[in-house]
Design a protein around this motif. Structure first.
Motif, PDB file in Angstrom:
ATOM      1  N   ASP A   1      11.941  33.096  14.471  1.00  0.00           N
ATOM      2  CA  ASP A   1      11.437  33.541  13.169  1.00  0.00           C
ATOM      3  C   ASP A   1      10.714  34.874  13.347  1.00  0.00           C
ATOM      4  N   PRO A   2      11.465  35.969  13.328  1.00  0.00           N
ATOM      5  CA  PRO A   2      10.869  37.288  13.564  1.00  0.00           C
ATOM      6  C   PRO A   2      10.043  37.820  12.400  1.00  0.00           C
ATOM      7  N   ASN A   3       9.942  37.056  11.325  1.00  0.00           N
ATOM      8  CA  ASN A   3       9.192  37.526  10.151  1.00  0.00           C
ATOM      9  C   ASN A   3       7.872  36.803   9.945  1.00  0.00           C
TER      10      ASN A   3
ATOM     11  N   TYR B   1       0.316  43.462  17.792  1.00  0.00           N
ATOM     12  CA  TYR B   1      -0.602  43.452  16.648  1.00  0.00           C
ATOM     13  C   TYR B   1      -0.041  44.296  15.503  1.00  0.00           C
ATOM     14  N   ARG B   2       0.483  45.458  15.837  1.00  0.00           N
ATOM     15  CA  ARG B   2       1.017  46.349  14.780  1.00  0.00           C
ATOM     16  C   ARG B   2       2.213  45.717  14.083  1.00  0.00           C
ATOM     17  N   GLN B   3       3.035  45.007  14.845  1.00  0.00           N
ATOM     18  CA  GLN B   3       4.179  44.334  14.218  1.00  0.00           C
ATOM     19  C   GLN B   3       3.701  43.247  13.267  1.00  0.00           C
ATOM     20  N   ALA B   4       2.659  42.514  13.681  1.00  0.00           N
ATOM     21  CA  ALA B   4       2.096  41.495  12.793  1.00  0.00           C
ATOM     22  C   ALA B   4       1.570  42.133  11.518  1.00  0.00           C
ATOM     23  N   LEU B   5       0.893  43.267  11.683  1.00  0.00           N
ATOM     24  CA  LEU B   5       0.316  43.951  10.529  1.00  0.00           C
ATOM     25  C   LEU B   5       1.396  44.561   9.640  1.00  0.00           C
ATOM     26  N   LYS B   6       2.488  44.950  10.229  1.00  0.00           N
ATOM     27  CA  LYS B   6       3.613  45.465   9.442  1.00  0.00           C
ATOM     28  C   LYS B   6       4.157  44.380   8.527  1.00  0.00           C
ATOM     29  N   LEU B   7       4.154  43.142   9.023  1.00  0.00           N
ATOM     30  CA  LEU B   7       4.657  42.012   8.239  1.00  0.00           C
ATOM     31  C   LEU B   7       3.630  41.497   7.244  1.00  0.00           C
ATOM     32  N   ASP B   8       2.343  41.749   7.528  1.00  0.00           N
ATOM     33  CA  ASP B   8       1.262  41.270   6.656  1.00  0.00           C
ATOM     34  C   ASP B   8       0.239  42.403   6.506  1.00  0.00           C
ATOM     35  N   PRO B   9       0.626  43.478   5.805  1.00  0.00           N
ATOM     36  CA  PRO B   9      -0.148  44.728   5.827  1.00  0.00           C
ATOM     37  C   PRO B   9      -1.520  44.680   5.171  1.00  0.00           C
ATOM     38  N   THR B  10      -1.796  43.698   4.333  1.00  0.00           N
ATOM     39  CA  THR B  10      -3.096  43.661   3.655  1.00  0.00           C
ATOM     40  C   THR B  10      -4.031  42.602   4.247  1.00  0.00           C
ATOM     41  N   ASN B  11      -3.692  42.083   5.410  1.00  0.00           N
ATOM     42  CA  ASN B  11      -4.497  41.049   6.059  1.00  0.00           C
ATOM     43  C   ASN B  11      -5.679  41.707   6.774  1.00  0.00           C
ATOM     44  N   PHE B  12      -6.863  41.588   6.178  1.00  0.00           N
ATOM     45  CA  PHE B  12      -8.047  42.241   6.737  1.00  0.00           C
ATOM     46  C   PHE B  12      -8.420  41.679   8.105  1.00  0.00           C
ATOM     47  N   VAL B  13      -8.356  40.366   8.264  1.00  0.00           N
ATOM     48  CA  VAL B  13      -8.723  39.758   9.541  1.00  0.00           C
ATOM     49  C   VAL B  13      -7.808  40.271  10.652  1.00  0.00           C
ATOM     50  N   LEU B  14      -6.517  40.337  10.362  1.00  0.00           N
ATOM     51  CA  LEU B  14      -5.554  40.852  11.327  1.00  0.00           C
ATOM     52  C   LEU B  14      -5.835  42.323  11.641  1.00  0.00           C
ATOM     53  N   ALA B  15      -6.083  43.109  10.601  1.00  0.00           N
ATOM     54  CA  ALA B  15      -6.367  44.531  10.800  1.00  0.00           C
ATOM     55  C   ALA B  15      -7.631  44.738  11.632  1.00  0.00           C
ATOM     56  N   SER B  16      -8.646  43.929  11.385  1.00  0.00           N
ATOM     57  CA  SER B  16      -9.887  44.065  12.147  1.00  0.00           C
ATOM     58  C   SER B  16      -9.701  43.576  13.580  1.00  0.00           C
ATOM     59  N   ASP B  17      -8.857  42.558  13.785  1.00  0.00           N
ATOM     60  CA  ASP B  17      -8.549  42.111  15.149  1.00  0.00           C
ATOM     61  C   ASP B  17      -7.914  43.244  15.942  1.00  0.00           C
ATOM     62  N   LEU B  18      -6.976  43.927  15.321  1.00  0.00           N
ATOM     63  CA  LEU B  18      -6.341  45.066  15.980  1.00  0.00           C
ATOM     64  C   LEU B  18      -7.375  46.138  16.307  1.00  0.00           C
ATOM     65  N   ALA B  19      -8.217  46.458  15.345  1.00  0.00           N
ATOM     66  CA  ALA B  19      -9.221  47.500  15.564  1.00  0.00           C
ATOM     67  C   ALA B  19     -10.201  47.121  16.678  1.00  0.00           C
ATOM     68  N   GLN B  20     -10.628  45.870  16.694  1.00  0.00           N
ATOM     69  CA  GLN B  20     -11.591  45.424  17.706  1.00  0.00           C
ATOM     70  C   GLN B  20     -11.000  45.430  19.104  1.00  0.00           C
ATOM     71  N   THR B  21      -9.693  45.320  19.194  1.00  0.00           N
ATOM     72  CA  THR B  21      -9.041  45.342  20.499  1.00  0.00           C
ATOM     73  C   THR B  21      -9.351  46.629  21.251  1.00  0.00           C
ATOM     74  N   TYR B  22      -9.523  47.721  20.521  1.00  0.00           N
ATOM     75  CA  TYR B  22      -9.767  49.017  21.167  1.00  0.00           C
ATOM     76  C   TYR B  22     -11.084  49.052  21.939  1.00  0.00           C
ATOM     77  N   TYR B  23     -12.033  48.156  21.601  1.00  0.00           N
ATOM     78  CA  TYR B  23     -13.284  48.105  22.349  1.00  0.00           C
ATOM     79  C   TYR B  23     -13.052  47.744  23.810  1.00  0.00           C
ATOM     80  N   GLY B  24     -11.997  46.988  24.087  1.00  0.00           N
ATOM     81  CA  GLY B  24     -11.744  46.540  25.451  1.00  0.00           C
ATOM     82  C   GLY B  24     -10.799  47.424  26.234  1.00  0.00           C
ATOM     83  N   ILE B  25     -10.369  48.522  25.645  1.00  0.00           N
ATOM     84  CA  ILE B  25      -9.405  49.393  26.304  1.00  0.00           C
ATOM     85  C   ILE B  25     -10.113  50.587  26.940  1.00  0.00           C
TER      86      ILE B  25
END
Length: 228
Positions: A140-142, A180-204
């Protein structure tokens, strides 16, 4: 997956079983919330009393699943649902066994692969989580949740990902971000997902500053009105 016949007696019984499960879980969740609130006021039940009350409420549900599966041992979705029930009631190994049975009976059901991947991501071997998330996505790629779960596991278990995929740490970071970006592409208005992606950068490290700023800006734009 073939669509079940809603008029099939087993299907009707299965639906009632899910309703029994949902009602019990909802009631137990309310008890736990209420008890937490009472404890803040200096009251509430002892942990052992609450636990016994919860176990008593959930016992008929467990028995109903066992009875149904004795009579319908090849009902993959019932094994899947029972696995979630057991996992939610802190019987992780029992839940995983039910999910494995569901996967064996219906290997084209992506939820079984995803649930097992979640399990292996917490209990190891982690490489199975990588394999099973990939299979869920293949089926289920979607479904954005599968990509999000996969991304989180790759990011958290970087050493395992490096060994499994034969890549270095920076490539692991890139793989997690792409998921993460692929998930957000499929669910572009998901704030929790978007913030998860953004927070990931703290560990990079080294920091990917421009990407991080863009990710946080995207999350801000999709934030609920009350926290904008």
């Amino acid at each position: 997956m073939s669509m079940p016949d809603p008029n099939d007696p087993a299907e009707k019984e299965y639906r009632k079983l899910l309703e029994l499960d949902d009602a019990a879980q909802e009631e137990v969740d309310k008890w736990i919330r209420d008890d937490a609130a009472f404890h803040q006021q200096g009251a509430g039940l002892s942990s052992s009393t609450l636990r016994a009350r919860v176990e008593q409420r959930l016992k008929p549900v467990r028995e109903a699943y066992d009875d149904f599966l004795r009579r319908h041992p090849d009902h993959a979705r019932a094994h899947l649902a029972y696995g979630s029930f057991l996992h939610d009631t802190h019987d992780e190994e029992g839940g995983a066994a039910q999910w494995e049975k569901a996967r064996e009976l219906d290997p084209k059901n992506p939820a079984a692969w995803n649930n097992l991947a979640n399990h292996y991501g917490h209990s190891s071997p982690v490489h199975k989580a990588f394999e099973y998330y990939a299979k869920a996505i293949e089926l289920d790629p979607n479904e954005p949740v599968y990509y999000q779960n996969f991304a989180t596991t790759v990011f958290l278990f970087r050493k395992d990902a490096m060994e499994f995929y034969k890549i270095d740490e920076q490539q692991v970071f890139t793989k997690a971000l792409e998921l993460y970006r692929q998930a957000l592409k499929l669910d572009p208005t998901n704030f929790v997902l978007a913030s998860d992606l953004a927070q990931t950068y703290y560990g990079i490290k080294p920091a990917r500053t421009e990407e991080a700023i863009a990710a946080w800006e995207y999350a801000r734009k999709n934030a609920p009105c009350e926290i904008e």
